[in-house]
Enzyme design. Structure first.
Site, PDB file in Angstrom:
ATOM      1  N   THR A 203       0.847  -1.190   0.000  1.00  0.00           N
ATOM      2  CA  THR A 203       0.000   0.000   0.000  1.00  0.00           C
ATOM      3  C   THR A 203       0.882   1.239   0.000  1.00  0.00           C
ATOM      4  OG1 THR A 203      -1.794  -1.099   1.142  1.00  0.00           O
ATOM      5  CG2 THR A 203      -1.524   1.241   1.634  1.00  0.00           C
ATOM      6  N   ARG A 231     -14.068  -7.378  -0.029  1.00  0.00           N
ATOM      7  CA  ARG A 231     -13.307  -7.179   1.217  1.00  0.00           C
ATOM      8  C   ARG A 231     -12.732  -5.752   1.244  1.00  0.00           C
ATOM      9  NH1 ARG A 231      -7.719  -5.640   2.388  1.00  0.00           N
ATOM     10  NH2 ARG A 231      -7.192  -6.501   4.412  1.00  0.00           N
ATOM     11  N   VAL A 232     -12.878  -5.092   2.356  1.00  0.00           N
ATOM     12  CA  VAL A 232     -12.306  -3.748   2.509  1.00  0.00           C
ATOM     13  C   VAL A 232     -11.318  -3.790   3.663  1.00  0.00           C
ATOM     14  CG1 VAL A 232     -12.813  -1.338   3.048  1.00  0.00           C
ATOM     15  CG2 VAL A 232     -14.369  -2.633   1.578  1.00  0.00           C
ATOM     16  N   GLY A 233     -10.129  -3.265   3.438  1.00  0.00           N
ATOM     17  CA  GLY A 233      -9.104  -3.250   4.479  1.00  0.00           C
ATOM     18  C   GLY A 233      -9.113  -1.959   5.274  1.00  0.00           C
ATOM     19  N   ASP A 234      -7.994  -1.671   5.900  1.00  0.00           N
ATOM     20  CA  ASP A 234      -7.900  -0.492   6.766  1.00  0.00           C
ATOM     21  C   ASP A 234      -7.661   0.796   5.999  1.00  0.00           C
ATOM     22  OD1 ASP A 234      -5.329  -1.693   6.115  1.00  0.00           O
ATOM     23  OD2 ASP A 234      -4.458  -0.125   7.370  1.00  0.00           O
ATOM     24  N   THR A 254       0.317   0.799   6.658  1.00  0.00           N
ATOM     25  CA  THR A 254       0.376  -0.319   5.715  1.00  0.00           C
ATOM     26  C   THR A 254       0.575  -1.613   6.498  1.00  0.00           C
ATOM     27  OG1 THR A 254       1.608  -1.381   3.933  1.00  0.00           O
ATOM     28  CG2 THR A 254       2.859   0.126   5.348  1.00  0.00           C
ATOM     29  N   GLY A 255      -0.150  -2.635   6.114  1.00  0.00           N
ATOM     30  CA  GLY A 255      -0.017  -3.899   6.836  1.00  0.00           C
ATOM     31  C   GLY A 255      -1.282  -4.716   6.708  1.00  0.00           C
ATOM     32  N   GLY A 257      -4.644  -5.439   7.086  1.00  0.00           N
ATOM     33  CA  GLY A 257      -5.725  -4.523   7.402  1.00  0.00           C
ATOM     34  C   GLY A 257      -6.675  -4.977   8.491  1.00  0.00           C
TER      35      GLY A 257
END
Ligand code: ASP
Length: 338
Positions: A203, A231-234, A254-255, A257
């Site tokens: 990211t 799917r939605v991440g952070d 970044t990582g 999520g």
């Protein structure tokens, strides 16, 4: 080269949606930091040519953002421009270089936040948007909402002149091979957690402070390889992957999520700075090397406080990162000890 971002920023000025920064305190120091992912990045994983290109792109992006700041521009514009440059690179998991989801599509998330007034814009699970950060910025400036997702966000993008690209633009062989490996692995949904050289997050994000002392943060991503459709991440979640508040700090993460969302990483760092009165470095360390690590989450952050102090903190082997601090010193790093 920065045609899209510059045209976009000019259009905001012309439309009156954004006014050019009036420099209230010309002596105030400006600074910027960017990241392009963290993970199992070790010397020897990449050939020299690729490493060189990555370093050059990081340096170009951070210097372009810094140039906006030194010429009196806002931290929001600096963050936006730096991120569009990273999105246009095939090397990072955002925009052009985005990973494929389980349906073999590039599904993009992004967010941006203005620390001067806590306004924010975000998009989730959008397709074919060349620069999702520009769309997130449009959501912030031209809608009454904070987050738009999927088809609704894409219709909003078309109505606001945001640039689209066809599927081929987003195809990179490297990401395609990652998807094939993920699908072939014994535990595809946990593929990103394996101890493989591909096990890294890339990211992109930026934080900055401008001459007026305004902080801003932004983040853009393709998410995680082989992620489930929808799917939605952070990264587009304000408070998890992105946060900015002039009273405390600006953070981009970044990582993995799912961990960053549950730990509300970005907001937690800012809260510790604001309410505990501890330094940015100590707050970032407590959240990344304390809370996040204890939960089993991998990743890192870039952060900046109201004095322009920078923290580049990660619990992984490496993180693509670069900064120009308040003294004007340029730094580019990939591995842990550099
Ligand atoms: N944080 C991103 C996500 O979980 C992945 C990354 O940082 O590369 O979607």
């Amino acid at each position: 080269m920065y045609r899209h971002a510059i045209t976009f920023i000019l259009s905001l000025i012309v439309s009156g949606a954004m006014s050019m920064t009036v420099i209230a305190n010309p002596g105030a120091a400006v600074a910027i930091a960017i990241h392009a992912g963290s993970g199992t990045i070790r010397k020897g994983d990449f050939d020299d040519a690729r490493e060189q290109e990555v370093r050059e792109t990081l340096e170009r992006a951070v210097k372009a953002g810094h140039q906006i700041l030194t010429s009196g521009g806002s931290s929001l514009d600096a963050v936006t421009l730096a991120i569009t440059i990273l999105e246009d690179s095939p090397h990072f998991n955002a925009g052009k270089g985005a990973v494929f989801n389980a349906e073999a599509r590039n599904e993009l998330d992004a967010s941006i936040m203005d620390g001067s007034n806590l306004s924010a814009g975000a998009v989730a699970a959008v397709h074919n948007i060349r620069n999702p950060i520009l769309l997130a910025r449009k959501v912030m400036s031209d809608s009454v909402h904070v987050m738009l997702m999927g088809e609704g966000a894409e219709v909003f993008a078309r109505n606001h002149g945001i640039e689209f690209e066809d599927d081929e633009y987003f195809f990179t062989d490297h990401r395609w091979q990652q998807l094939q490996k993920a699908k072939a692995s014994a535990n595809p949904e946990a593929y990103q957690l394996s101890e493989s050289p591909d096990d890294w997050f890339s990211t992109v994000g930026a934080v900055a402070i401008d001459h007026e002392g305004n902080l801003a943060a932004g983040t853009s991503t393709g998410g995680m390889t082989n992620k489930r459709w929808g799917r939605v991440g952070d990264s587009p979640i304000i408070g998890a992957g992105t946060y900015a508040d002039n009273r405390s700090c600006a953070v981009s993460a970044t990582g993995h999520g799912e961990y960053f969302i549950r730990a509300t990483v970005a907001h937690d760092i800012c809260s510790r700075v604001q309410y505990q009165g501890i330094s940015l470095g100590d707050a970032a360390d407590a959240v990344i090397n304390g809370q996040l690590t204890e939960m089993g989450g991998d990743g890192g952050i870039i952060a900046m406080d109201r004095k322009g102090n920078i923290s580049l903190t990660f619990n992984t082997a490496g993180m693509y990162r670069a900064s120009v601090d308040t003294a004007g010193t340029v730094y580019v790093g990939i591995y842990r000890d550099e």
